[in-house]
Design an enzyme around this catalytic site. Structure first.
Site, PDB file in Angstrom:
ATOM      1  N   ASN A 275      53.508  47.993  53.098  1.00  0.00           N
ATOM      2  CA  ASN A 275      53.484  46.907  52.114  1.00  0.00           C
ATOM      3  C   ASN A 275      52.462  47.151  51.011  1.00  0.00           C
ATOM      4  O   ASN A 275      52.178  46.266  50.203  1.00  0.00           O
ATOM      5  CB  ASN A 275      53.194  45.575  52.809  1.00  0.00           C
ATOM      6  CG  ASN A 275      54.371  45.080  53.624  1.00  0.00           C
ATOM      7  OD1 ASN A 275      55.511  45.404  53.322  1.00  0.00           O
ATOM      8  ND2 ASN A 275      54.095  44.319  54.665  1.00  0.00           N
ATOM      9  N   HIS A 277      49.223  47.425  51.084  1.00  0.00           N
ATOM     10  CA  HIS A 277      47.890  46.836  51.162  1.00  0.00           C
ATOM     11  C   HIS A 277      47.195  47.379  52.403  1.00  0.00           C
ATOM     12  O   HIS A 277      47.824  47.964  53.287  1.00  0.00           O
ATOM     13  CB  HIS A 277      47.923  45.299  51.146  1.00  0.00           C
ATOM     14  CG  HIS A 277      48.670  44.674  52.276  1.00  0.00           C
ATOM     15  ND1 HIS A 277      49.456  43.558  52.136  1.00  0.00           N
ATOM     16  CD2 HIS A 277      48.762  45.008  53.581  1.00  0.00           C
ATOM     17  CE1 HIS A 277      49.983  43.221  53.285  1.00  0.00           C
ATOM     18  NE2 HIS A 277      49.575  44.086  54.184  1.00  0.00           N
ATOM     19  N   CYS A 312      43.697  43.076  50.752  1.00  0.00           N
ATOM     20  CA  CYS A 312      42.768  44.015  50.110  1.00  0.00           C
ATOM     21  C   CYS A 312      43.573  45.168  49.537  1.00  0.00           C
ATOM     22  O   CYS A 312      44.403  45.763  50.230  1.00  0.00           O
ATOM     23  CB  CYS A 312      41.754  44.523  51.132  1.00  0.00           C
ATOM     24  SG  CYS A 312      40.612  45.769  50.503  1.00  0.00           S
TER      25      CYS A 312
END
Length: 400
Positions: A275, A277, A312
């Site tokens: 994804n 991240h 993040c």
């Protein structure tokens, strides 16, 4: 778009597996074989593919899968129908057709210096079995655990909370069984639980629970669960909990005055998942790096709770904060004369009963953690956490 289909599967009769012993398979060459497998000091019979099929409630298993290759050379071999047995992953469907169990051998690269599985390895195994559960369901789309309906709506799963309780750590070479299942969490969320146990004895090593919500892949904002997605996942929900929580204890936010701090943590490309991240397992590594060496040498983590606030990215610089919730001097971070003062302060009945060491060992040490973005977004929290630690014990295989 034209799609070229290359099929590597063959007629099911080619893969038919007959119920037989290892010795029967080798009768033609008349070689003596060992029909038992030693697991942590005890003998267990070899697992047969056909036996797994019977457990799952089916009498046949298709091992070959069609691999579709499009004009861009992208491969796709995700099952489009529910699978009851997956011999390649040593997995099968349980709980009346909605749960999943996978057999795993703890490998050398999954253990630390003490030959026991690391926390990161355990979390990775939880993640892997969860994805394999969705794989077996036939609902997996082209995403990190996303269903076909989620792909059509540009949605992905993100974890909002996770808790893991560890009583014992599996050792190198140990065979464990991991059970996982899902349930509803409110109107728009999903709960996923796990149990890790010894295959040889059935002893529970660890249990875990997590809460998941949906995020729009493009806007990166949380989303409600569409009805078509609910129709996909709701039939798999069951009322069962690995960890029962009467009330979730809130984790306080740390400030810049935290006792331990590790700054300038930068994600690597290898830290990103499908994804795009940072994978949540990497957060745990950043948290544990702030724990004092004296604690890590004498203690092992027995519980971790994580509350995720935001994702993040690869360009973020992360700061890890850590604060003990009680006096660390009781647990090994001591001055030379502190032990003497400690004994003088303990009640006489504990000392007379020779219970000093038991008192110290049974009292857990707790830390509060915070990962946050450093720089212009310093107030943006990534994840809050709480860890519990207990004195290390000598790890011995369970006897039958």
């Amino acid at each position: 778009m034209r799609t070229m289909v290359t099929t590597f599967s063959y007629p099911s009769s080619t893969y038919f597996v007959r119920s037989c012993s290892i010795r029967e398979n080798h009768d033609q060459v008349k070689q003596p074989v060992n029909t038992g497998i030693r697991t942590n000091g005890s003998f267990r019979s070899p697992i047969k593919v056909e036996t797994l099929s019977k457990i799952a409630g089916t009498t046949s298993t298709t091992l070959g899968q069609a691999v579709t290759v499009d004009e861009n050379g992208l491969r796709q071999n995700i099952p489009t129908k529910k699978q009851l047995v997956d011999p390649h992953r040593q997995g099968l469907i349980t709980e009346g057709g909605v749960g999943y169990r996978q057999t795993v051998v703890i490998r050398s690269y999954e253990v630390g210096a003490d030959k026991t599985a690391t926390l990161e390895s355990i979390l990775n195994l939880l993640q892997e079995t969860a994805l394999n559960h969705v794989w077996m369901s036939g609902l997996l789309g082209d995403g990190f655990g996303a269903t076909h309906g989620m792909v059509r709506n540009d949605l992905i799963w993100v974890v909002s909370r996770m808790q893991v309780l560890i009583d014992y750590y599996p050792i190198w070479g140990e065979v464990v069984e991991i059970d996982t299942w899902v349930g509803a969490s409110g109107k728009n969320g999903m709960r996923r639980d796990w149990l890790i146990r010894s295959q040889a004895t059935g002893h529970i090593f660890a249990r875990a629970t997590s809460t998941w919500v949906m995020m729009n892949r493009k806007t990166r904002r949380l989303s409600k669960m569409p009805e078509e997605v609910r129709a996909e996942v709701a039939p798999w929900f069951i009322e069962k909990q690995a960890i029962k929580e009467d009330a979730q204890e809130k984790i306080v936010k740390l400030d810049k005055e935290a006792k331990y701090m590790n700054s300038d943590l930068k994600p690597k490309r290898s830290d990103l998942d499908m994804n795009q991240h940072v994978n949540n397992v990497k957060y745990v590594r950043w948290m544990l790096e702030t724990i004092p060496d004296q604690i890590l040498e004498r203690h092992q983590l027995s519980s971790i709770t994580l509350e995720y606030r935001r994702e993040c990215g690869s360009s973020d610089i992360v700061q890890s904060l850590c604060e003990p919730e009680e006096d660390e001097k009781l647990h090994g971070v001591v001055e030379p004369d502190y032990c003497t003062n400690l004994l003088n302060g303990l009640s006489s009945d504990i000392i007379n009963g020779s219970g000093v060491l038991t008192y110290l060992e049974q009292r857990p040490l707790r830390y509060t953690h915070l990962l946050q973005i450093k720089g212009e977004k310093q107030n943006d929290e990534i994840v809050r956490g709480r860890t519990r630690w207990k004195r290390k014990i000598v790890t011995m295989p369970f006897s039958t």
